[in-house]
Design an enzyme around this catalytic site. Structure first.
Site, mmCIF file in Angstrom:
data_model
loop_
_atom_site.group_PDB
_atom_site.id
_atom_site.type_symbol
_atom_site.label_atom_id
_atom_site.label_comp_id
_atom_site.label_asym_id
_atom_site.label_seq_id
_atom_site.Cartn_x
_atom_site.Cartn_y
_atom_site.Cartn_z
ATOM 1 N N SER A 1 -12.379 4.170 4.661
ATOM 2 C CA SER A 1 -13.231 5.294 3.979
ATOM 3 C C SER A 1 -12.146 6.605 4.303
ATOM 4 O O SER A 1 -11.255 6.660 5.176
ATOM 5 C CB SER A 1 -14.184 5.617 4.583
ATOM 6 N N LEU B 1 -16.883 -4.128 2.455
ATOM 7 C CA LEU B 1 -18.336 -3.211 1.545
ATOM 8 C C LEU B 1 -17.975 -3.473 0.262
ATOM 9 O O LEU B 1 -18.643 -2.507 -0.442
ATOM 10 C CB LEU B 1 -17.889 -1.872 2.232
ATOM 11 N N TYR C 1 0.703 -1.064 0.014
ATOM 12 C CA TYR C 1 0.183 -0.063 -0.043
ATOM 13 C C TYR C 1 0.628 1.373 0.027
ATOM 14 O O TYR C 1 0.396 2.430 -0.055
ATOM 15 C CB TYR C 1 -0.773 -0.018 1.155
HETATM 16 N N1 LIG Z 1 -5.370 -8.713 2.183
HETATM 17 C C1 LIG Z 1 -5.786 -8.157 1.221
HETATM 18 O O1 LIG Z 1 -5.489 -8.991 -0.035
HETATM 19 C C2 LIG Z 1 -6.541 -7.020 1.004
HETATM 20 C C3 LIG Z 1 -7.304 -6.941 -0.351
HETATM 21 C C4 LIG Z 1 -8.182 -5.866 -0.179
HETATM 22 C C5 LIG Z 1 -8.357 -5.123 1.083
HETATM 23 N N2 LIG Z 1 -7.842 -5.276 2.170
HETATM 24 C C6 LIG Z 1 -8.151 -4.604 3.367
HETATM 25 O O2 LIG Z 1 -9.309 -4.320 3.390
HETATM 26 C C7 LIG Z 1 -9.668 -3.074 3.605
HETATM 27 C C8 LIG Z 1 -11.185 -2.752 3.219
HETATM 28 O O3 LIG Z 1 -11.094 -3.029 1.749
HETATM 29 P P1 LIG Z 1 -11.304 -1.974 0.542
HETATM 30 O O4 LIG Z 1 -10.320 -0.750 0.763
HETATM 31 O O5 LIG Z 1 -11.141 -2.678 -0.572
HETATM 32 O O6 LIG Z 1 -12.835 -1.423 0.463
HETATM 33 P P2 LIG Z 1 -14.042 -1.622 1.282
HETATM 34 O O7 LIG Z 1 -13.881 -1.096 2.765
HETATM 35 O O8 LIG Z 1 -14.666 -2.712 0.763
HETATM 36 O O9 LIG Z 1 -14.636 -0.267 0.811
HETATM 37 C C9 LIG Z 1 -14.429 1.159 0.681
HETATM 38 C C10 LIG Z 1 -15.340 1.566 -0.294
HETATM 39 O O10 LIG Z 1 -16.476 2.028 0.573
HETATM 40 C C11 LIG Z 1 -16.924 3.440 0.786
HETATM 41 N N3 LIG Z 1 -17.610 3.444 2.316
HETATM 42 C C12 LIG Z 1 -16.921 3.267 3.058
HETATM 43 N N4 LIG Z 1 -17.828 3.435 4.467
HETATM 44 C C13 LIG Z 1 -19.154 3.784 3.600
HETATM 45 C C14 LIG Z 1 -19.838 4.321 4.347
HETATM 46 N N5 LIG Z 1 -20.468 4.454 5.604
HETATM 47 N N6 LIG Z 1 -21.193 4.759 3.485
HETATM 48 C C15 LIG Z 1 -20.732 5.028 1.918
HETATM 49 N N7 LIG Z 1 -19.514 4.383 1.590
HETATM 50 C C16 LIG Z 1 -18.638 4.132 2.324
HETATM 51 C C17 LIG Z 1 -15.564 4.063 0.760
HETATM 52 O O11 LIG Z 1 -15.956 5.533 0.383
HETATM 53 P P3 LIG Z 1 -15.094 6.858 0.425
HETATM 54 O O12 LIG Z 1 -14.017 6.401 -0.121
HETATM 55 O O13 LIG Z 1 -15.811 7.670 -0.316
HETATM 56 O O14 LIG Z 1 -14.782 6.832 1.734
HETATM 57 C C18 LIG Z 1 -14.815 3.357 -0.329
HETATM 58 O O15 LIG Z 1 -15.096 4.015 -1.843
HETATM 59 C C19 LIG Z 1 -8.703 -2.326 2.834
HETATM 60 O O16 LIG Z 1 -8.416 -0.806 2.853
HETATM 61 C C20 LIG Z 1 -7.294 -3.219 3.310
HETATM 62 O O17 LIG Z 1 -6.861 -2.874 4.665
HETATM 63 C C21 LIG Z 1 -6.806 -6.422 2.006
#
Ligand SMILES: NC(=O)c1ccc[n+]([C@@H]2O[C@H](COP(=O)([O-])OP(=O)(O)OC[C@H]3O[C@@H](n4cnc5c(N)ncnc54)[C@H](OP(=O)(O)O)[C@@H]3O)[C@@H](O)[C@H]2O)c1
Length: 265
Positions: free
Chosen positions: A226, A183, A48
């Site tokens: 977020s 999400l 990241y």
């Molecule tokens: N180990 C792995 O391979 C792996 C892979 C993927 C992710 N991850 C981890 O998991 C974490 C989360 O996954 P992710 O980053 O892919 O995405 P996520 O948390 O599934 O979704 C993030 C999205 O949801 C939106 N969001 C969040 N809260 C909200 C709310 N209350 N209302 C409306 N929209 C909302 C955010 O909007 P805004 O941007 O507008 O705030 C962003 O666009 C990552 O940051 C990382 O730490 C790990």
């Protein structure tokens, strides 16, 4: 906040703050907001490019370092020595130690990479060790050939890919399931899913809160991300309501039992 206990007796929050795709220049602000809103677990990775900024935000905050659980991940390497080098570099970007270090995804030398994690744990560089996106044989090989049972396996887990069968196996092995992309990255109008909107209305909550509550209520740790302070606050406010059996059954029916992101590429 509710907590769960890992297989090495370390207590961790059920909700952590994910920083994937948060630009390094925005990470201090985002993590500072998350700490102010009550998050005490941050999920970063070498991949990241924002480990230093996570560490900087924690150091600048009023929260003592020992009260924040920082997870990072090394990218898979071809051998033990390179894995140890990656661990050392990641630890040095974060500080004196990392609370939890994972192998980010399976690679060509999983057992050797995991052995490096075990030795880093013995040396006190990392407090706990685990896996990310390990399933099936690759997961089982670590359990069969290595000494330390991973504390977590961080996997894609959300309403469309619920991992119910694998979660049962992980529970039997005393490995916690951590949900990545809980999400679904907010893509494809997921927050407009009609049944989720109905359940959200019934509980006077938002659809993202329903999606996260559905997971934590099953004992799955969630890592929402977020950059919006209102969303950051909303995503941790999951413990003053409960989904009933009808809600849970309705959401179980959304399971497609396959990766949502594979379909996107
Ligand atoms: N180990 C792995 O391979 C792996 C892979 C993927 C992710 N991850 C981890 O998991 C974490 C989360 O996954 P992710 O980053 O892919 O995405 P996520 O948390 O599934 O979704 C993030 C999205 O949801 C939106 N969001 C969040 N809260 C909200 C709310 N209350 N209302 C409306 N929209 C909302 C955010 O909007 P805004 O941007 O507008 O705030 C962003 O666009 C990552 O940051 C990382 O730490 C790990």
């Amino acid at each position: 906040m509710e907590y769960t206990t890992l297989n090495n007796e370390i207590k961790v929050p059920m909700v952590g703050f994910g920083v994937y795709q948060i630009a390094p220049s925005e990470t201090v602000t985002a993590v500072t907001t998350a700490l102010q809103k009550g998050y005490r677990m941050i999920d970063t990775a070498d991949y990241y490019h924002n480990e230093k900024e996570v560490s900087q935000a924690v150091a600048q905050s009023d929260v003592p370092r020992e009260q924040v659980f920082i997870t990072s991940k090394i990218q898979p390497t071809a051998d033990y020595a390179t894995a140890m080098k990656e661990i050392d570099e990641s630890v040095s970007r974060i500080g004196d130690y990392v609370d939890l270090m994972l192998i980010h995804w399976p690679g060509p030398a999983n057992v050797e990479n995991y052995r490096a994690l075990e030795d880093a744990q013995k040396a006190g560089k990392v407090r706990s060790i685990g896996l990310s996106s390990f399933y099936g044989q690759e997961y089982q090989e670590i359990l069969d050939k290595c000494d330390v049972v991973p504390v977590v396996d961080q996997n894609e887990t959300h309403i469309f890919h619920q991992q119910r069968e694998f979660h049962e196996q992980l529970e039997q092995d005393e490995v916690k399931l951590e949900a990545w992309s809980p999400l679904v990255e907010g893509v494809h109008d997921v927050f407009e899913t009609p049944i989720l909107r109905q359940i959200a209305q019934k509980h006077h909550r938002t659809t993202p809160q329903i999606m996260l509550r559905f997971l934590v209520q099953q004992g799955i740790i969630v890592l929402p991300r977020s950059e919006n302070p209102a969303y950051i606050a909303e995503d941790i406010d999951l413990f003053s309501f409960e989904l009933d059996i009808d809600d849970m059954m309705a959401i179980y029916k959304l399971d497609q039992e396959q990766s949502y992101f594979d379909n996107l590429f």
